[in-house]
Design a protein around this motif. Structure first.
Motif, short mmCIF file in Angstrom:
data_model
loop_
_atom_site.label_atom_id
_atom_site.label_comp_id
_atom_site.label_asym_id
_atom_site.label_seq_id
_atom_site.Cartn_x
_atom_site.Cartn_y
_atom_site.Cartn_z
N MET A 1 0.84 -1.20 0.00
CA MET A 1 0.00 0.00 0.00
C MET A 1 0.88 1.25 0.00
N MET B 1 0.77 5.82 0.30
CA MET B 1 0.02 7.02 0.65
C MET B 1 0.89 8.23 0.33
N GLU C 1 -2.62 -0.20 5.68
CA GLU C 1 -3.09 1.12 6.09
C GLU C 1 -2.87 1.36 7.58
N ASN D 1 -5.71 9.14 0.43
CA ASN D 1 -6.22 7.82 0.80
C ASN D 1 -5.23 6.74 0.38
N PRO D 2 -5.15 5.60 1.12
CA PRO D 2 -4.20 4.54 0.76
C PRO D 2 -4.55 3.93 -0.60
N ARG E 1 -7.10 -3.33 -1.89
CA ARG E 1 -7.88 -2.08 -1.90
C ARG E 1 -9.33 -2.32 -1.50
N ILE F 1 -10.00 -1.62 2.27
CA ILE F 1 -9.93 -0.26 2.81
C ILE F 1 -11.34 0.17 3.22
N GLU G 1 -7.79 6.80 11.61
CA GLU G 1 -7.97 5.60 10.78
C GLU G 1 -9.32 5.62 10.06
N LEU H 1 -9.09 8.07 7.14
CA LEU H 1 -8.32 7.54 6.01
C LEU H 1 -9.15 6.53 5.21
N GLU H 2 -9.94 5.73 5.92
CA GLU H 2 -10.79 4.75 5.24
C GLU H 2 -11.92 5.44 4.45
#
Length: 612
Positions: free
Chosen positions: A311, A313, A367, A388-389, A450, A453, A569, A572-573
């Protein structure tokens, strides 16, 4: 100097939350490391603030106890797959492992991961079946599953012949039989199994000093510390050494200080021989994977290799209207130095410069690992924005491939349908389903990285908080097609100002809010989740127009639904490709990449033209 035969080096490995750190607590207590009047905290090895808050181990740590005249160096390792680099390094320090398995959950993905690494290095193991006092414990069945796992991983005859200890780690009790674990009072059988089954360190092939650097630390007084296990020879304070860097570059240095471990403390020693885990101060130009050797005949040991990252970022300078108000370190130079320092200490992440000087691409295992880096930077006073990752793609035979994860879910039987339905649009394929008894089921899915996520929050909702999920990197497969990131659009503030209760009252009909009255917002900042799939620009600062007419029932009570808390977290998700998370020591804000409304409309129009 301790004789090689009087040393045992052992790592405690297990899936996350199976009780490693708790077991180490009681090993330290029963080996007499603490004074009788000393105040003790739980999970004493989880010394990092984030570890204590999240209840997980993030960094591998060393400690040592003495039992029956033999020094046992213990390495407590993380149980989460995202911190596999820490596990990889820890296993290089030891001659055997304590494999901890929950008596109810049995072996899970990370159990397979850490055990596979240990077996590949030829390390013997002692099995500890922990939590045998759980109501849903099934110790005998779990033991059979562990044997099957050893066979699956290709263990040899010597490795599969391991002692089994039954334990209740939170009470500091262990025994050789299941019934005996309830009557036991100490961990003596576990200590004895370590002494009898984990071999002392091997004698090095060379007489001169050789040590692989497995970890780095820093001391305010003596500078950089190189941590590793002496493979051969003797390290002495004051001796000249050679540091063999990447590509064979040799850098001269000197052992200014030499430390060994005693309990939780580092103690200074004059010399240390083969098998000892030590810290060496004096070499400023040194990195993980380097070899410390004698200067007259420097020979490098094989460098550490870790699983490749999956992953990435983008970390950027905060360029929003509120930039520089809350953080101490805000420039691209500050962020760049901090990220490269992290990559220097952590072999499982990479930092790459991008086309723009104020943005840096950070590549890691997952992540959670990347979120931990962001959270640590935030607590240190940094201000930045993160994207976002995204998965790291590979081109194999001319075709784009993406990383896949093996997802294992333990959940109530009535949640099987909702979870399976939820993973379908995320391109998840069920590969196994087993009933666990007592109304629970274990599902196994193969899912693109992905696709996971943002799934953890949904999973906990679908299982009413009773589900356990974990995933493990499982190779690459051709691109699985587009996955819808988020069904709903965002509610975006259309001006700078302060959030007003009156505006919130009318906005909450349109979706869920992330802000509360009194919060400061700016143009382009995301203040909520829209109940439809499009973005909504809204004046969240609008005040009620006052008139000179007053009548009974004219004023309505403003009753607000509590806003949705968006931690790092979760943020980010949640964010989509055109959004960022703004992180400062005091706030976590969500925003659009393009803050101006007209610019966003133009970008969206161009995107739709491109799709057409």
């Amino acid at each position: 100097m301790i004789a090689r035969e009087k040393i045992r080096n052992v790592a405690i490995v297990a899936h996350v939350d199976h009780g490693k750190t708790t077991l180490v607590d009681f090993m330290l207590r029963q080996a007499g490391i603490f004074r009788t009047n000393e105040t003790l905290v739980e999970r004493v090895m989880d010394s990092n603030d984030l570890e204590r808050e999240k209840g997980i181990t993030i960094l591998a740590k060393n400690t040592a106890v003495t039992w029956k005249g033999i020094k046992i160096n213990i390495v407590d390792t993380p149980g989460h797959a995202d911190f596999g680099g820490e596990v990889e390094r820890a296993l290089r320090l030891v001659d055997g492992v304590l494999l901890l398995v929950d008596a109810a959950e049995g072996p899970l993905p990370q159990t397979r991961f850490v055990l596979g690494k240990a077996l590949a290095l030829g390390l013997p193991s002692v099995l500890v079946v922990n939590k045998v006092d759980r109501q849903d414990a099934r110790a005998k069945e779990v033991l059979d599953l562990v044997y099957s796992l050893y066979i699956d991983l290709g263990a040899n005859e010597h490795q599969i012949d391991f002692p089994v200890i039954y334990a209740i780690a939170r009470e500091g009790k262990a025994a050789l039989t299941l019934a005996g674990a309830f009557e036991a009072t100490t961990l003596t059988p576990l200590f004895d199994a370590i002494l009898s089954h984990i071999p002392p360190p091997l004698q090095g092939e060379r007489e001169g000093l050789q040590m692989l650097v497995d970890n780095l630390d820093y001391d305010d007084y003596v500078g950089r510390l190189a941590i590793g296990r002496i493979t051969s020879g003797v390290a002495r304070e004051g001796d000249a050494i050679a540091v063999i860097r990447e590509e064979g570059k040799v850098v001269p240095a000197k052992i200014v200080r030499l430390y060994a471990y005693d309990g939780l403390k580092r103690v200074e020693v004059e010399d240390a021989g083969p098998g000892e885990i030590v810290c060496i101060a004096g070499a400023e130009e040194i990195g993980i994977g380097d070899t410390i050797s004698e200067p007259s005949f420097p020979v490098a040991l094989p460098r550490i290799s870790v699983d490749e990252p999956t992953m990435s970022m983008v970390f950027k300078v905060n360029d929003g209207p509120f930039a520089g108000r809350e953080g101490k370190y805000v420039t691209s130079r500050n962020i760049r130095e901090r990220l490269y320092r992290e990559a220097y200490r952590n072999v499982s992440i990479r930092v790459e410069d991008t086309d723009t000087p104020d943005a840096f691409k950070v590549v890691g295992r997952g992540e959670l690992q990347l979120a931990v880096i962001v959270e640590n930077m935030r607590r240190e006073g940094f201000e930045l924005t993160v994207s976002n990752p995204e998965p790291i793609l590979k081109r194999i035979d001319g075709e784009v491939h993406e990383p896949m994860e093996m997802l294992v879910c333990d959940l109530p039987a009535d949640a099987v349908g909702p979870v399976t339905n939820n993973l379908g649009p995320r391109k998840g394929r069920m590969v196994d389903m087993q009933p666990l008894g007592s109304g629970r089921t274990r599902l196994q899915f193969r899912v693109p990285a992905r696709g996971l996520i943002g799934f953890r929050g949904e999973f906990l909702t679908l299982t009413r908080g009773e589900g356990i999920m974990s995933s493990q990197f499982d190779g690459y497969e051709p691109w699985q097609g587009s996955i819808e990131k988020r069904k709903n659009g965002a509610i975006v503030a259309d001006r700078e100002g302060e959030v007003v209760a009156y505006a919130c009252f009318y906005c909450q009909e349109r979706g869920a809010l992330f802000v509360k009255p009194g919060d400061k917002v700016y143009t382009g900042m995301i203040v909520g989740e829209h109940s439809h799939d499009n973005d909504l620009d809204f004046n969240i600062c609008k005040e009620k127009k006052l008139t000179n007419i007053r009548a009974a029932g004219r004023d309505e009570n403003v009753i607000l639904t509590p806003p949705r808390e968006m931690g790092l977290e979760r943020a980010l998700e949640w964010i989509a490709e055109d959004e960022l998370v703004e992180v400062t020591p005091e706030s976590i804000r969500l925003r659009k990449k393009a803050l101006d409304i007209n610019e966003r409309y133009k970008l969206e129009r161009d995107r739709k033209k491109g799709l057409a």
